[in-house]
Enzyme design. Sequence first.
Site, mmCIF file in Angstrom:
data_model
loop_
_atom_site.group_PDB
_atom_site.id
_atom_site.type_symbol
_atom_site.label_atom_id
_atom_site.label_comp_id
_atom_site.label_asym_id
_atom_site.label_seq_id
_atom_site.Cartn_x
_atom_site.Cartn_y
_atom_site.Cartn_z
ATOM 1 N N CYS B 39 12.419 -2.240 20.978
ATOM 2 C CA CYS B 39 13.482 -2.326 21.988
ATOM 3 C C CYS B 39 13.870 -0.924 22.443
ATOM 4 O O CYS B 39 13.702 0.053 21.713
ATOM 5 C CB CYS B 39 14.681 -3.036 21.362
ATOM 6 S SG CYS B 39 16.160 -3.035 22.385
ATOM 7 N N THR B 41 16.753 0.139 22.533
ATOM 8 C CA THR B 41 17.760 0.611 21.575
ATOM 9 C C THR B 41 17.086 1.253 20.364
ATOM 10 O O THR B 41 17.571 2.259 19.831
ATOM 11 C CB THR B 41 18.664 -0.555 21.132
ATOM 12 O OG1 THR B 41 19.275 -1.111 22.285
ATOM 13 C CG2 THR B 41 19.743 -0.076 20.175
ATOM 14 N N HIS B 44 16.237 4.606 21.367
ATOM 15 C CA HIS B 44 17.463 5.402 21.387
ATOM 16 C C HIS B 44 17.770 5.922 19.973
ATOM 17 O O HIS B 44 18.124 7.093 19.791
ATOM 18 C CB HIS B 44 18.588 4.502 21.892
ATOM 19 C CG HIS B 44 19.778 5.223 22.438
ATOM 20 N ND1 HIS B 44 19.705 6.147 23.456
ATOM 21 C CD2 HIS B 44 21.094 5.130 22.108
ATOM 22 C CE1 HIS B 44 20.918 6.600 23.718
ATOM 23 N NE2 HIS B 44 21.773 6.007 22.915
ATOM 24 N N HIS B 62 14.646 -5.868 15.785
ATOM 25 C CA HIS B 62 15.468 -7.078 15.905
ATOM 26 C C HIS B 62 14.893 -8.079 16.910
ATOM 27 O O HIS B 62 15.462 -9.129 17.136
ATOM 28 C CB HIS B 62 16.898 -6.705 16.306
ATOM 29 C CG HIS B 62 16.975 -5.925 17.581
ATOM 30 N ND1 HIS B 62 16.936 -4.555 17.619
ATOM 31 C CD2 HIS B 62 17.045 -6.320 18.865
ATOM 32 C CE1 HIS B 62 16.984 -4.144 18.864
ATOM 33 N NE2 HIS B 62 17.049 -5.198 19.651
ATOM 34 N N GLU B 63 13.765 -7.741 17.554
ATOM 35 C CA GLU B 63 13.132 -8.689 18.501
ATOM 36 C C GLU B 63 11.969 -9.328 17.767
ATOM 37 O O GLU B 63 10.831 -8.907 17.912
ATOM 38 C CB GLU B 63 12.612 -7.929 19.728
ATOM 39 C CG GLU B 63 13.661 -7.160 20.498
ATOM 40 C CD GLU B 63 13.061 -6.457 21.729
ATOM 41 O OE1 GLU B 63 11.836 -6.515 21.938
ATOM 42 O OE2 GLU B 63 13.849 -5.844 22.472
#
Lengths: 338, 338
Positions: B39, B41, B44, B62-63
Amino acid sequence: MSFKAAFYQGNRTVTTGACEPVEPGAGQVRIRVSHCGICGTDLHIWHGAMDKRVKMPAVLGHEMSGQIDRLGPGVEGWQAGDPVTVMPLDFGKNPPPGHSHVADFMKFMGIDSPGAFQSYWTVDASTLFRLPQNLSLAHGALVEPLAVACHDVRLGRVQPGEHVVVIGGGPIGMLVAMVAQHAGGKVIVSEVNPFRVAKAAELGLEAVNPVETDLKQLILDRTEGRGADVVFEVSGSRPGAAVMTDLLRIRGRIVIVAVFAFKPEVDLFRFFWRELELCGARVYEAEDYDAAIRIAAEGSLPLDKLITETTDLEGLQAGFEKMDSGGECMKILVDVRA
Amino acid sequence: MSFKAAFYQGNRTVTTGACEPVEPGAGQVRIRVSHCGICGTDLHIWHGAMDKRVKMPAVLGHEMSGQIDRLGPGVEGWQAGDPVTVMPLDFGKNPPPGHSHVADFMKFMGIDSPGAFQSYWTVDASTLFRLPQNLSLAHGALVEPLAVACHDVRLGRVQPGEHVVVIGGGPIGMLVAMVAQHAGGKVIVSEVNPFRVAKAAELGLEAVNPVETDLKQLILDRTEGRGADVVFEVSGSRPGAAVMTDLLRIRGRIVIVAVFAFKPEVDLFRFFWRELELCGARVYEAEDYDAAIRIAAEGSLPLDKLITETTDLEGLQAGFEKMDSGGECMKILVDVRA
């Protein structure tokens, strides 16, 4: 009787002179004007900011009340003497359905065409709203700005018990606060001008000076740390645009009422993080006029205290000068019959 | 079999090593992870921007998709082998009703606690969503970002036939565009990266480069001068924030999807003048997961073409480096079993 009008001549100057009443054409009525308030937009025009748009000498004025004087051909449902106000939106011949109050083609009476700072005003009968007999004509002239406030509060979807902040306590800000409070909101007005802070108290509103009081902390204290439900931005200022996002709870709502003259920085991260909402609100629709007339006629709003001065047409120039000085005034009414 | 995990160590570094699976406690399940996407994020975090928040060495991710491996005590309705994905929001013990997905207390799994870049992931059973048998586990790992898009389109209230502009064509922007088009919207993606513009065409989306094409004029031409109905701001850029208000019809709607790292100038006058609306949209709620799973299982979205690369845990570091280079990639999946 002499027929008079006030003429905006450019260069921050309004003169008063004789004028000839316009005979009402088909579908029109001629109103004998009673009262007409000075709007912030009129002041903006007086400042010269809209000299390209207004046709000088210009008769301004759109916050008005009066009584029907004459009916043009084909007008039904009205008769001479009826107390009325006007919704000063000119949709032209064929308004399309839906939200034509913000359509590009919409013209504003008293700006794009002559207004009500004159003894008689001739308008399309379709713009008329009937004033109840128990509503004074002075208060009737407040229906237009009150309808702005009703529109703003409607778009803000204020519910009973909700915490509401109104940033900016001029006449529209005060009316928004009054209508939001009338709708059951718990309202705080944020205003830096001490006269206006004191005026808010007279109007039954709580007001704070954000230079003296930490507004965000106050709201958090009042809401167990959640934040306000609705913020109305009526100041058109950078500090207002900066603080509006800080005051709101998760999924709180902002209504932009002010006319921003620049593009302020806005905390779009905060919109994302708390799923905030924002909408603009401009003028009104017919249902807002209906609501404003109903609320004004109830008599529960302290409209008298909003009117800080009533003058005559010759006093309009001094009225503009007083508003311009940032002086101790709120709503100045012109009694056109005086 | 070896149990592996990828560990973010700070300093733009992910290492791979052995890890011990966590035994599921009461109300928990252990998932054998199949796929996990990278992701924005995660990137990041890899950049070091959230080093104060993540606890290193950190297992991100988390995906994801996977199959249930073991049930902890008291878990009902699930059995070993069930294909699942996880809604990675941790509401703690007592989530209050209503919009807890944006509550201050909400923790994010894979950021605030270990994530799915490991062979086995132990999570609360309450976070599970069942994947249909006809949905591949690779596509199952796209449910999470697809749920973001479903949430965004839901908050944007896209109706069939409406004109939609998506500013920013990264993975989330593309998914928003795909879901908006699936909802019947006429979608244009605005994107400056030529690889992404070409990728949009592969995905069945119309995309334009706003540096080459006058986006505002294009929208006006498409809408008989009215403007678009909905704009999704997914770029987080100053040009995006500047143009979003120009593209919209009267009462048009903006959804802020991007995570703005600064406060851009916003044309609040235009909000007032056209009564525009804006809202922020963050993560998702359960109904968005349901919608994402349903849409993914329909098979009509070209999800395969969104996946530009599938690698293994050892390839995660290279995946971050590729994303960081602004290279020719869209969604990079990690096949954790590989």
